[in-house]
Write an enzyme that holds these catalytic residues in place. Structure first.
Site, PDB file in Angstrom:
ATOM      1  N   TRP A  12      18.310  15.231  -5.530  1.00 36.18           N
ATOM      2  CA  TRP A  12      18.616  15.291  -7.029  1.00 36.18           C
ATOM      3  C   TRP A  12      19.573  16.373  -7.202  1.00 36.18           C
ATOM      4  O   TRP A  12      19.389  17.623  -7.011  1.00 36.18           O
ATOM      5  CB  TRP A  12      17.247  15.272  -7.674  1.00 36.18           C
ATOM      6  CG  TRP A  12      18.030  15.196  -9.602  1.00 36.18           C
ATOM      7  CD1 TRP A  12      18.400  14.178 -10.140  1.00 36.18           C
ATOM      8  CD2 TRP A  12      18.096  16.596 -10.253  1.00 36.18           C
ATOM      9  NE1 TRP A  12      18.734  14.677 -11.306  1.00 36.18           N
ATOM     10  CE2 TRP A  12      18.479  15.928 -11.401  1.00 36.18           C
ATOM     11  CE3 TRP A  12      17.625  17.876  -9.800  1.00 36.18           C
ATOM     12  CZ2 TRP A  12      18.740  16.988 -12.589  1.00 36.18           C
ATOM     13  CZ3 TRP A  12      17.922  18.721 -10.651  1.00 36.18           C
ATOM     14  CH2 TRP A  12      18.595  18.279 -12.087  1.00 36.18           C
ATOM     15  N   GLU A  29      17.495  10.401  -5.866  1.00 33.00           N
ATOM     16  CA  GLU A  29      16.991  10.230  -7.226  1.00 33.00           C
ATOM     17  C   GLU A  29      18.158  10.096  -8.257  1.00 33.00           C
ATOM     18  O   GLU A  29      19.006  10.915  -8.291  1.00 33.00           O
ATOM     19  CB  GLU A  29      16.002  11.463  -7.777  1.00 33.00           C
ATOM     20  CG  GLU A  29      15.364  11.381  -8.900  1.00 33.00           C
ATOM     21  CD  GLU A  29      14.770  12.793  -9.482  1.00 33.00           C
ATOM     22  OE1 GLU A  29      14.656  13.692  -8.747  1.00 33.00           O
ATOM     23  OE2 GLU A  29      13.818  12.687 -10.484  1.00 33.00           O
ATOM     24  N   LYS A  77      19.369   9.550 -12.299  1.00 34.96           N
ATOM     25  CA  LYS A  77      19.140   9.938 -13.486  1.00 34.96           C
ATOM     26  C   LYS A  77      20.140   9.339 -14.717  1.00 34.96           C
ATOM     27  O   LYS A  77      21.079   9.035 -14.268  1.00 34.96           O
ATOM     28  CB  LYS A  77      19.473  11.549 -13.650  1.00 34.96           C
ATOM     29  CG  LYS A  77      18.646  12.231 -14.981  1.00 34.96           C
ATOM     30  CD  LYS A  77      18.548  13.666 -14.604  1.00 34.96           C
ATOM     31  CE  LYS A  77      18.041  14.170 -15.996  1.00 34.96           C
ATOM     32  NZ  LYS A  77      17.397  15.707 -15.906  1.00 34.96           N
ATOM     33  N   ASP A  87      12.278   8.452 -10.995  1.00 35.72           N
ATOM     34  CA  ASP A  87      11.650   9.277 -12.171  1.00 35.72           C
ATOM     35  C   ASP A  87      11.533   8.579 -13.434  1.00 35.72           C
ATOM     36  O   ASP A  87      12.561   8.151 -13.904  1.00 35.72           O
ATOM     37  CB  ASP A  87      12.272  10.369 -12.239  1.00 35.72           C
ATOM     38  CG  ASP A  87      11.842  11.753 -13.061  1.00 35.72           C
ATOM     39  OD1 ASP A  87      11.385  11.114 -14.115  1.00 35.72           O
ATOM     40  OD2 ASP A  87      11.767  12.963 -12.792  1.00 35.72           O
ATOM     41  N   HIS A  89      13.993   9.215 -16.191  1.00 39.94           N
ATOM     42  CA  HIS A  89      15.267   8.934 -15.935  1.00 39.94           C
ATOM     43  C   HIS A  89      15.782   7.619 -16.223  1.00 39.94           C
ATOM     44  O   HIS A  89      16.982   7.236 -15.951  1.00 39.94           O
ATOM     45  CB  HIS A  89      15.671   9.268 -14.656  1.00 39.94           C
ATOM     46  CG  HIS A  89      15.386  10.786 -14.349  1.00 39.94           C
ATOM     47  ND1 HIS A  89      15.791  11.140 -13.071  1.00 39.94           N
ATOM     48  CD2 HIS A  89      14.813  11.730 -14.998  1.00 39.94           C
ATOM     49  CE1 HIS A  89      15.614  12.713 -13.018  1.00 39.94           C
ATOM     50  NE2 HIS A  89      14.910  12.714 -14.337  1.00 39.94           N
ATOM     51  N   HIS A 133       8.704   9.876  -9.060  1.00 32.68           N
ATOM     52  CA  HIS A 133       8.491  10.826  -9.723  1.00 32.68           C
ATOM     53  C   HIS A 133       7.760  10.539 -10.961  1.00 32.68           C
ATOM     54  O   HIS A 133       8.216   9.951 -11.881  1.00 32.68           O
ATOM     55  CB  HIS A 133       9.575  11.722 -10.160  1.00 32.68           C
ATOM     56  CG  HIS A 133      10.062  12.903  -8.884  1.00 32.68           C
ATOM     57  ND1 HIS A 133      11.142  13.700  -9.083  1.00 32.68           N
ATOM     58  CD2 HIS A 133       9.458  13.046  -7.950  1.00 32.68           C
ATOM     59  CE1 HIS A 133      11.339  14.433  -8.180  1.00 32.68           C
ATOM     60  NE2 HIS A 133      10.300  13.895  -7.432  1.00 32.68           N
ATOM     61  N   ASP A 181      14.226  12.798 -21.221  1.00 26.40           N
ATOM     62  CA  ASP A 181      13.688  13.121 -19.996  1.00 26.40           C
ATOM     63  C   ASP A 181      12.942  14.521 -20.180  1.00 26.40           C
ATOM     64  O   ASP A 181      13.583  15.696 -19.645  1.00 26.40           O
ATOM     65  CB  ASP A 181      14.635  13.128 -18.945  1.00 26.40           C
ATOM     66  CG  ASP A 181      14.448  13.743 -17.679  1.00 26.40           C
ATOM     67  OD1 ASP A 181      13.237  13.449 -17.209  1.00 26.40           O
ATOM     68  OD2 ASP A 181      14.928  14.524 -17.151  1.00 26.40           O
ATOM     69  N   ASP A 217      10.007  15.737 -19.557  1.00 26.98           N
ATOM     70  CA  ASP A 217       9.281  16.254 -18.450  1.00 26.98           C
ATOM     71  C   ASP A 217       7.717  16.773 -18.915  1.00 26.98           C
ATOM     72  O   ASP A 217       7.297  17.935 -18.669  1.00 26.98           O
ATOM     73  CB  ASP A 217       9.998  17.274 -17.692  1.00 26.98           C
ATOM     74  CG  ASP A 217      11.005  17.006 -16.713  1.00 26.98           C
ATOM     75  OD1 ASP A 217      10.763  16.084 -15.913  1.00 26.98           O
ATOM     76  OD2 ASP A 217      12.103  16.994 -17.132  1.00 26.98           O
ATOM     77  N   ASP A 222       6.094  15.168 -11.485  1.00 28.63           N
ATOM     78  CA  ASP A 222       7.536  15.891 -11.664  1.00 28.63           C
ATOM     79  C   ASP A 222       7.451  16.300 -13.185  1.00 28.63           C
ATOM     80  O   ASP A 222       7.901  15.466 -13.916  1.00 28.63           O
ATOM     81  CB  ASP A 222       8.566  15.238 -11.272  1.00 28.63           C
ATOM     82  CG  ASP A 222       9.942  16.206 -11.858  1.00 28.63           C
ATOM     83  OD1 ASP A 222       9.811  17.443 -12.026  1.00 28.63           O
ATOM     84  OD2 ASP A 222      11.016  15.621 -11.526  1.00 28.63           O
TER      85      ASP A 222
HETATM   86  C1  RNT Z   1      15.367  16.367 -12.907  1.00 29.28           C
HETATM   87  C2  RNT Z   1      14.696  15.886 -12.011  1.00 29.28           C
HETATM   88  C3  RNT Z   1      14.315  16.378 -10.605  1.00 29.28           C
HETATM   89  C4  RNT Z   1      13.717  18.007 -11.033  1.00 29.28           C
HETATM   90  C5  RNT Z   1      12.766  18.598 -10.010  1.00 29.28           C
HETATM   91  C6  RNT Z   1      12.676  19.951  -9.968  1.00 29.28           C
HETATM   92  O1  RNT Z   1      15.592  15.746 -13.959  1.00 29.28           O
HETATM   93  O2  RNT Z   1      13.592  14.915 -12.327  1.00 29.28           O
HETATM   94  O3  RNT Z   1      13.441  15.561  -9.963  1.00 29.28           O
HETATM   95  O4  RNT Z   1      12.811  17.759 -11.953  1.00 29.28           O
HETATM   96  O5  RNT Z   1      13.497  18.323  -8.724  1.00 29.28           O
HETATM   97 ZN    ZN Z   2      12.329  14.078 -10.884  1.00 32.02          ZN
END
Ligand code: RNT
Ligand code: ZN
Length: 419
Positions: free
Chosen positions: A183, A224, A226, A259, A262, A286, A294, A296, A327
């Site tokens: 990523w 990955e 986004k 993820d 994303h 993720h 996003d 987290d 994640d």
């Molecule tokens: C970031 C991605 C990625 C990170 C990690 C730390 O938006 O989700 O996966 O969160 O690699």
């Molecule tokens: Zn991620």
């Protein structure tokens, strides 16, 4: 209601509780090390900024500052969560010391810098997943693999190749496949004048990284996607179309990673899982929680987490076709608790999915009996699931709900509070 009664109630719906519990015990969920130290890692100056479109907010005391502290904290989390775990580390968590020659930059890292992680995993019988770290580093210009600067690109390609070698080492040492996720936060804050060039360069860079030799049964490189990141709101090089198309065109070398933070807020990864599994033998996830974006946030036992887990189970994803990782990173609350809540919730949602009479519900759908389907789906929501969950925790030798927070508070007093 006690466990036996709850079990009988599920069994009257045709659900085999013992089978569900035994199955879940075998499914690896990958625990991200970066919740413990706000994604800082050990390879850059302690006060360096977090870049690449991601951000940790909060300054709750007790952040892990060293490998020893991070490992101790991971141990605490492992002791509080049921099920089979792997750990997931980033290249930035390389451990440099006198015994391995000291610090090197990311293009030079080697398996020896992860020996301590291998020892940690071996002692606990854990697998280990890995991630090249294409952010929080002076060589982000701000782009990495898609930079127009050849020197910058080479540095990051060399980093990616080094990470393939490290992933192969981790997998061989631990006897479990290593999911290696690519990523980058590459993108632009404002409207670009060339959207194709960076993507062509990104594609070529990933090609070069994946030209490094590895055993695809042991090393699973992921791409990955986004939608956007903080500071890179206008354009993301590794967009969904880019990443998915890359994975689809290179199925013999890598797998797609989704993820759930994303995507646009009305898109759901639960629906994308079966879509991808119609084409890919293996995918990676993720699991996170986006709040408006996003962000987290810690994974909750919420509708989308439950739906994601239902799709994993219904699509046969527990047999290895879906690699599940966490994640998220929240620095505003006790980090051990944040980690634990999220991992327990993924386990909980997987168990809930496993005790759902999926075959029966599918039958109703196929008969177009949508009236019964709705009623059954609604009634399932108030089944005595808590008793089944408590029993699963008991069998795994970890605390039930209501029994673990005190242990985290004691750890905060005795360990985190002294940092
Ligand atoms: C970031 C991605 C990625 C990170 C990690 C730390 O938006 O989700 O996966 O969160 O690699
Ligand atoms: Zn991620």
């Amino acid at each position: 209601m006690g466990y036996q009664e709850a079990k009988a109630k599920y069994e009257s719906l045709g659900v085999d509780i013992d089978a569900a519990i035994s199955k879940l015990k075998t499914v690896p969920v990958s625990l991200h090390c970066w919740q413990g130290d706000d994604v800082r890692g050990f390879d850059q100056k302690a006060d360096g900024p977090l870049t690449g479109g991601i951000q940790t907010t909060g300054n709750y005391p007790g952040r892990a500052r060293t490998p020893e502290e991070l490992m101790a904290d991971i141990d605490k989390v492992l002791s509080l969560c049921p099920g089979t775990k792997k750990i997931n580390i980033h290249a930035s968590y390389a451990i440099f010391d006198d015994s391995n020659g000291g610090w090197v930059d990311r293009d030079q890292i080697e398996p020896k810098h992860f020996k301590k992680w291998v020892e940690f995993c071996k002692e606990r019988n854990l697998g280990c997943d890995f991630n090249p770290t294409f952010f929080s580093h002076p060589k982000c210009d701000p782009l990495t693999l898609s930079s127009p600067n050849g020197e910058t690109r080479k540095f990051w390609i060399d980093h990616g190749k080094a990470c393939i070698r490290i992933s192969q080492y981790l997998a061989e040492e631990l006897g479990q496949a290593c999911v290696m996720n690519i990523w980058t936060g590459d993108g632009y804050k404002d409207i670009p004048s060339d959207r194709k060039g960076p993507r062509e360069r990104y594609k070529d860079s990933i090609d070069q990284i994946l030209s490094e030799s590895y055993d695809f049964r042991l090393v699973k490189p992921c791409i990955e996607s986004k939608v956007f990141g903080i500071g890179v709101e206008a354009y993301t090089v590794g967009s969904s179309e880019f990443s998915l198309a890359y994975a689809a065109m290179n199925k013999d070398k890598c797998i797609p990673l989704m993820d759930n933070g994303h995507y646009h807020p009305t898109e759901v990864v639960s629906d994308k899982i079966p879509a991808l599994l119609a084409f890919f033998p293996e995918i990676a996830l993720h699991v996170t929680r986006g709040v408006r974006w996003d962000s987290d946030h810690v994974v909750l036992f919420d509708d989308e987490t439950k739906e994601i887990c239902k799709e994993i189970v219904r699509c046969g994803g527990l047999d290895g076709s879906v690699n599940i990782a966490l994640d998220y990173f929240d620095a505003s609350i006790n980090r051990i608790s944040a980690w634990t809540v999220g991992l327990r919730n993924v386990q909980k949602a997987l168990l809930l999915a496993l005790v759902t009479p999926n075959e029966k519900l599918k039958g109703l759908q196929d008969e177009s009996n949508f009236t019964d389907l709705m009623v059954h789906q609604e009634e399932l929501k108030t089944m005595p699931f808590g008793d089944i969950w408590d029993e699963y925790c008991r069998q795994c030798g970890v605390p039930a709900d209501g029994e673990w927070l005190g242990k985290v508070q004691a750890y905060e007093q005795e360990v985190l509070g002294l940092r």
